[in-house]
Design an enzyme around this catalytic site. Structure first.
Site, short mmCIF file in Angstrom:
data_model
loop_
_atom_site.label_atom_id
_atom_site.label_comp_id
_atom_site.label_asym_id
_atom_site.label_seq_id
_atom_site.Cartn_x
_atom_site.Cartn_y
_atom_site.Cartn_z
CG LEU A 37 -19.85 42.11 47.58
CD1 LEU A 37 -18.90 41.38 46.65
CD2 LEU A 37 -20.35 43.39 46.95
CD GLN A 111 -22.49 44.21 56.33
OE1 GLN A 111 -23.37 43.68 55.65
NE2 GLN A 111 -21.88 45.32 55.97
CG HIS A 183 -25.16 46.62 57.08
ND1 HIS A 183 -25.05 47.93 56.67
CD2 HIS A 183 -25.50 45.92 55.96
CE1 HIS A 183 -25.32 48.01 55.37
NE2 HIS A 183 -25.58 46.80 54.92
N GLY A 184 -24.19 49.53 59.68
CA GLY A 184 -24.86 50.79 60.00
C GLY A 184 -24.99 51.68 58.79
CB ALA A 185 -23.87 51.49 55.60
CG HIS A 186 -25.49 50.83 51.89
ND1 HIS A 186 -24.58 49.81 51.78
CD2 HIS A 186 -24.90 51.93 51.35
CE1 HIS A 186 -23.49 50.27 51.18
NE2 HIS A 186 -23.67 51.55 50.92
CE1 TYR A 188 -31.27 47.01 53.41
CE2 TYR A 188 -28.93 47.53 53.34
CZ TYR A 188 -30.07 47.04 52.72
OH TYR A 188 -30.02 46.61 51.42
#
Length: 380
Positions: A37, A111, A183-186, A188
Site C-alpha cells: 500500500l 515490493q 511489482h508487475g501490476a497496475h 507500471y
C-alpha cells in the site's frame, strides 16, 4: 496462557483464513496478508522512523507483510515521498523497520517498483522525461493529473533497468527482508511492456506475447539468480486496466507469465489481482477470474482485490487461493486477523488520508479492539 492458546487454535480451525500455511521455507500462522500500500510518508524517498509503528501495528507472529511499493532507482519515482531502496542511506533506513517487524515474529517482503511513464518530469533526475516501453503519454482522466510524455527506452538501455531491479533485490536482502515481490501490476513499467495497449515496440521487447513479456522475464531471471527463487514473488494484474494499460487477451498473458514462473523451482509466490468484482443481489462477489492461473502455478498463490472476511474464508476453503492479501481493511484495522478471529466489526477506512504526508493521521491512529475483550483471540 495455555488455555488461551488452545482457545485460539480451536477458533482458527473453524476459520480458514486463520489456519497455518507453509510458504516455501516459511511457516505462516495464518493466511491474512498485508497487501502493498503506497502511503507517501517516506520523506525524500527515505523510509522514516514512523514506519516502524505502522508496520509493527500490523505484524503478527507468523504473519506476512508486504511493503509499500519501493523504488529501484532514481528514475522509478512518480509520486511524492515514496520509499526507495537504491541507495545505502535507504537500505540503512529500512533496517530498523525490518528488525522491528521481525521482533514481532512476522515475515517481511519488500515490493520492488518502477513506475515507468506514470510520472512527471519533476520526479525524474534532472527533470528528464519518464522512461517507458513507449513514447505515448497516458491519457488524462477526471483526476486532473497529467503525466509527462515518456521517452521510449532504447533496446540497449534495458539491461541497465534489469540491473537496477537486481541491485534493489540485493539491497533488500541486505536490509534484512525475507524476500522481494516484483511489482508487475497496475500499469507500471513492467506492465507497460507486457500489455499490448502500451507496448508499440518493434524490437525484441515488442510485438508477440513472448517478446512483450521478455523484459519482465529477464527481471525475474536476474533477481532469482541474485537472491534465490525461494526469496522471490511477483504481483501481476492481467485483467486490470489502470493507467491506459490493458491487454487484449489477459488470460493468455497471465498464463504465459505463470508458465515462466514455473521454470524457477521453489519460486516463492504468485500474487494476482482479481478482475473487477461482480455485484450480485447487492453484494460484491468474486468472479473467480484467477482460477486458470491458480491451476497453472506450481507454488503459493495469493489472491487480492476487495475481499472481505466471508469471501476470504471461502476462497481458502475452496482451494482457490493459499493466501489472501488485504489492503484498505488492513490499513484501517491494524489488528485485522484478531477481528477476523472473533468476527468483530471493522473500522471504516478514510480514503482522504491514504496519501497525505502526515506521519500519524490516517497512518498509525486507527484504533485497535479493546485488548480486555474476553472474546478476543491473541493474534498480536
Amino acid at each position: 496462557m495455555a488455555r488461551e492458546a488452545e482457545k485460539d487454535a480451536a477458533a482458527a480451525a473453524e476459520i480458514p483464513l486463520l489456519t497455518p500455511y507453509k510458504m516455501g521455507r516459511f511457516e505462516l500462522s495464518h493466511r491474512v496478508v498485508l497487501a502493498p500500500l503506497t502511503r507517501n510518508r517516506s520523506y525524500g524517498n527515505v523510509p522514516r522512523p514512523h514506519a516502524v509503528l505502522y508496520y509493527t501495528q500490523r505484524a503478527t507472529s507468523g504473519g506476512l507483510l508486504v511493503t509499500e511499493a519501493t523504488g529501484v532507482s532514481d528514475t522509478a519515482q512518480g509520486y511524492p515521498d515514496t520509499p526507495g531502496i537504491w541507495t545505502q542511506q535507504q537500505v540503512e533506513a529500512w533496517k530498523p523497520i525490518v528488525d522491528a517487524v521481525h521482533r514481532k515474529g512476522a515475515l517481511f517482503i519488500c515490493q520492488l517498483w518502477h513506475v515507468g511513464r506514470v510520472s512527471t518530469n519533476e520526479y525524474q533526475p534532472d527533470g528528464q522525461a519518464p522512461i517507458s516501453s513507449t513514447d505515448r503519454q497516458i491519457t488524462p482522466d477526471d483526476s486532473g493529473i497529467v503525466y509527462s510524455k515518456p521517452r521510449r527506452l532504447r533496446t540497449e538501455e534495458i539491461p541497465q533497468i534489469i540491473d537496477d531491479f537486481r541491485r534493489a533485490a540485493r539491497n533488500a536482502i541486505e536490509a534484512g527482508f525475507d524476500g522481494v515481490e516484483i511489482h508487475g501490476a497496475h500499469g507500471y513499467l513492467l506492465e507497460q511492456f507486457m500489455k499490448d495497449s502500451a507496448n508499440d515496440r518493434s524490437d525484441e521487447y515488442g510485438g508477440s506475447l513472448e517478446n512483450r513479456c521478455r523484459f519482465v522475464v529477464e527481471v525475474i531471471d536476474a533477481i532469482v539468480a541474485e537472491v534465490g527463487a525461494h526469496r522471490v514473488g511477483i504481483r501481476l494484474s492481467p485483467f486490470i486496466d489502470y493507467m491506459d494499460c490493458v491487454d487484449s487477451d489477459p488470460v493468455a498473458l497471465g498464463s504465459y507469465m505463470v508458465q515462466q514462473l514455473n521454470k524457477h523451482p521453489g519460486f516463492l509466490y504468485c500474487h494476482m489481482v482479481e478482475p473487477r468484482m461482480a455485484i450480485v443481489e447487492g453484494r460484491r462477489k468474486i468472479t473467480h477470474g484467477l482460477l486458470p492461473f491458480r491451476k497453472l502455478f506450481n507454488g503459493t498463490f495469493i489472491a487480492a482485490g476487495g475481499y472481505d472476511r466471508e469471501e476470504g474464508n471461502k476462497v481458502i476453503a475452496d482451494g482457490y487461493a493459499d493466501l489472501v492479501a488485504y489492503g484498505r481493511h488492513f490499513l484501517a484495522n491494524p489488528d485485522l486477523p484478531k477481528r477476523f478471529a472473533i468476527n468483530a466489526p471493522l473500522n471504516k477506512y478514510n480514503r482522504s488520508t491514504f496519501y497525505i504526508q502526515d506521519p500519524v493521521v490516517g497512518y498509525t491512529d486507527y484504533p485497535f479492539l479493546d485488548e480486555k475483550d474476553e472474546g478476543a483471540a491473541t493474534y498480536a
